[in-house]
Design a protein around this motif. Structure first.
Motif, short mmCIF file in Angstrom:
data_model
loop_
_atom_site.label_atom_id
_atom_site.label_comp_id
_atom_site.label_asym_id
_atom_site.label_seq_id
_atom_site.Cartn_x
_atom_site.Cartn_y
_atom_site.Cartn_z
N LEU A 191 -6.36 23.89 -49.69
CA LEU A 191 -5.25 23.16 -49.06
C LEU A 191 -5.74 21.82 -48.55
CD1 LEU A 191 -2.38 22.91 -48.48
CD2 LEU A 191 -2.54 24.65 -46.72
N ASN A 197 -6.86 24.41 -40.58
CA ASN A 197 -7.39 25.76 -40.55
C ASN A 197 -8.49 25.69 -41.61
OD1 ASN A 197 -7.94 28.48 -41.01
ND2 ASN A 197 -5.90 29.06 -40.32
N HIS A 199 -8.68 27.51 -44.82
CA HIS A 199 -7.59 27.16 -45.75
C HIS A 199 -7.94 25.91 -46.55
CE1 HIS A 199 -4.13 29.29 -43.34
NE2 HIS A 199 -5.11 30.10 -43.70
N VAL A 250 1.17 29.68 -41.15
CA VAL A 250 1.26 28.37 -40.50
C VAL A 250 0.09 27.49 -40.96
CG1 VAL A 250 0.01 29.15 -38.45
CG2 VAL A 250 1.53 27.18 -38.28
N HIS A 251 0.33 26.18 -41.10
CA HIS A 251 -0.74 25.26 -41.47
C HIS A 251 -0.75 24.05 -40.55
CE1 HIS A 251 -1.52 27.59 -45.03
NE2 HIS A 251 -0.25 27.53 -45.35
N PRO A 252 -1.89 23.80 -39.89
CA PRO A 252 -2.04 22.61 -39.06
C PRO A 252 -2.44 21.41 -39.94
CG PRO A 252 -3.97 24.03 -38.85
CD PRO A 252 -3.04 24.73 -39.79
N CYS A 292 -5.27 20.84 -44.46
CA CYS A 292 -5.00 21.83 -43.43
C CYS A 292 -6.24 21.94 -42.55
CB CYS A 292 -4.66 23.17 -44.07
SG CYS A 292 -4.44 24.46 -42.83
CU CU Z 1 -3.62 26.18 -43.55
#
Ligand code: CU
Ligand code: C2O
Length: 518
Positions: free
Chosen positions: A494, A486, A489, A430-432, A484
């Motif tokens: 990202l 996170n 990440h 999952v990526h916020p 992202c």
């Molecule tokens: Cu992410």
């Protein structure tokens, strides 16, 4: 030594196969070597040279096809913005500020330090504070006011910045080291000035080596109250954070926090997820409403029972709860909670409800004031994962539209554009996703249109296998990170930028620049 003419055919073949294998291995090695070598980034480079300009079918596309940019993602001199449209004047990101003539309404001084912290009820660790605290002090202002924050770095060795997460500030105030400013070195200071155009729940955090600094405590809540007094609702901030050692806290304290409120009182609970992973919140002892997400009020939010509310990394959710006549109400997150009620009043705990409020259908529709069908540009933000090299380091890296940083798209817009972005995630995690400087209207998820209240976000969880269509109006010129949240990440590639044609930055990223926004 080549086999003799008289050798049998089989042995000649074996000799040939060995030679071939050596040649193939050499070519493969040369290819890997070249891939490694070409992945190494210059010691310093401009954010504008990172990525391959994408125009989403809007003006500017021609410049790319004319060949000003090839595949090489980091070009030495040319910048996408400077070459965007011939003859356009350029604006430096440093000129995008609040009216310098306006007097200050709310002034705050924050001093950043690297020091040992012990969260209330927790274990000590080496972290970071603002004015001796983590979280830093709550900053409160009223919509329309001009906020001035003087950030002084006492002794944080890597330098610090402050990013106003979710606040659509002028670009020079965005706090991204290497893009909108240089990291503030120990002994230096930087002054942020912006007008609170929005109202709602926001937060601030360092955007220099943000992964260790945010985890270690360099963040705080920013509350922008509406200009018009709506009612006498009490309000409680709940900044959720996991400190090193897995210490789950709300407002810096482990366990149960208490907020005093009378029986019958209506309380707005401002949940802020300051972690890198998604969390959820639920309420025991009363029903609740989700008043706002990411600082944007929802339209006609209904009463919720036995459901949790999901909070993406970086996201906020404002819940309205009414304190019951007897006892208290408990707002829970995994590992911590806030008890709201009269002194000494207790509230039950409960396990997390299995179901979550689906914001795609929650609340009542209203005119969002923007028409995605009428987009000037349509972009893809396609998240994947590939083995390869990032700045010379081998790894299994995140990709955007198939490329490892810096071979990622640089989304180019003009001021006033309506933009649609399709975010697709096939990366296994999952990526916020968080875009700076703008709010995104969720149009659809997996092709299913949003039918509830207009759902605006600045941070959006995109799970593996999911696709979202979001839309926004490009109304805030600058160079804006789109990454992202996170934070590890983002450090693993990202991240990219949304850039307005004609906007340039004098700041540099890269290992020799002293700036490292992730
Ligand atoms: Cu992410
Ligand atoms: Cu809250 Cu780019 O970050």
């Amino acid at each position: 030594m080549p086999p003799s003419r008289t050798a049998p055919a089989a042995s000649r073949w074996a000799w040939f196969a060995r030679r071939l294998a050596v040649v193939v291995a050499a070519i493969a090695l040369a290819f890997v070597g070249w891939t490694w070598w070409s992945s190494i980034l210059p010691g310093t480079y401009s954010a504008m040279d990172m990525g391959v300009p994408e125009y989403g079918g809007g003006p500017g596309s021609a410049a790319v096809h004319a060949g000003t940019h090839g595949d090489s993602a980091v070009d030495a001199d040319t910048t996408a913005a400077a070459t965007g449209s011939a003859g356009d004047p350029t604006t430096s990101v440093t000129d995008l500020v609040a009216d310098p003539g306006r007097p200050v309404d709310v002034r705050v001084e924050l001093v950043a330090r690297a020091e040992r912290i012990t969260p209330a009820g927790g274990e000590p660790f080496d972290g970071f504070t603002l004015n001796g605290l983590s979280p830093g002090p709550d900053i409160r202002a009223t919509q329309g006011e001009l906020i001035e924050v003087v950030l002084r770095n006492d002794d944080v060795p890597d330098g610090v910045t402050l990013h106003w997460h979710g606040v659509d500030v002028p670009a020079a105030m965005d706090g991204v080291a290497g893009v909108t400013q240089d990291a503030v070195r120990a002994g230096e200071s930087f002054t942020y000035r912006f007008v609170a155009e929005q109202s709602g729940t926001f937060w601030y955090h360092s955007h220099q080596t943000s992964h260790p600094q945010v985890v270690g405590g360099l963040f705080g809540a920013l509350i922008l109250e509406p200009a018009a007094e709506i009612d006498a609702t009490a309000d409680a901030v709940a900044a959720i954070h996991t400190y090193p050692g897995g210490q789950r806290t709300i407002n810096g304290a482990t366990g149960d926090g208490h907020v005093r409120a009378e029986a019958g009182a209506t309380v707005r609970v401002r949940l802020i997820n300051t972690d890198s992973t998604p969390t959820s919140a639920w309420v025991t002892g009363a029903t609740f409403r989700v008043l706002a997400i990411d600082g944007e009020d929802l339209h006609s939010p209904g009463e919720v029972e036995e459901r949790a509310v999901g909070l993406t990394a970086g996201a906020r959710a404002d819940l309205e709860v009414v304190v019951p006549r007897r006892g208290a109400v408990r707002v829970q997150v995994p590992g911590a909670s806030l008890v709201i009620g009269p002194d000494g009043a207790e509230a039950d705990t409960s396990s997390a409800p299995g179901e979550t409020v689906d914001l795609l259908t929650y609340g009542e529709p209203a005119d969002p004031g923007l028409d995605p069908a009428d987009a000037d540009r349509t972009f893809s933000y396609d998240i994947g994962r590939l083995p390869g090299f990032l700045d010379g380091l081998p790894g299994y890296w995140w990709t955007i539209n198939g490329g490892i940083l810096p071979a990622v798209p640089m989304y180019m817009v003009d001021e006033g554009d309506t933009v649609v972005m399709r975010i697709v995630n096939n990366s296994g995690e999952v990526h916020p996703m968080h875009l700076h400087g703008h709010h995104l209207l969720v149009v659809s998820r997996d092709g299913q249109p949003s039918t509830g209240s207009p759902w605006w976000v600045d941070s959006l969880d995109v799970a593996h296998g999911e696709s979202y269509e979001v839309a926004f109006v490009a109304d805030n010129p600058g160079i804006w990170m789109d990454h992202c949240h996170n934070l590890p990440h983002a450090a693993e590639g990202l991240m990219t930028h949304l850039a307005y044609t004609g906007v340039t930055t004098p700041f540099r990223l890269g290992r020799d620049s002293g700036n490292d926004p992730e």
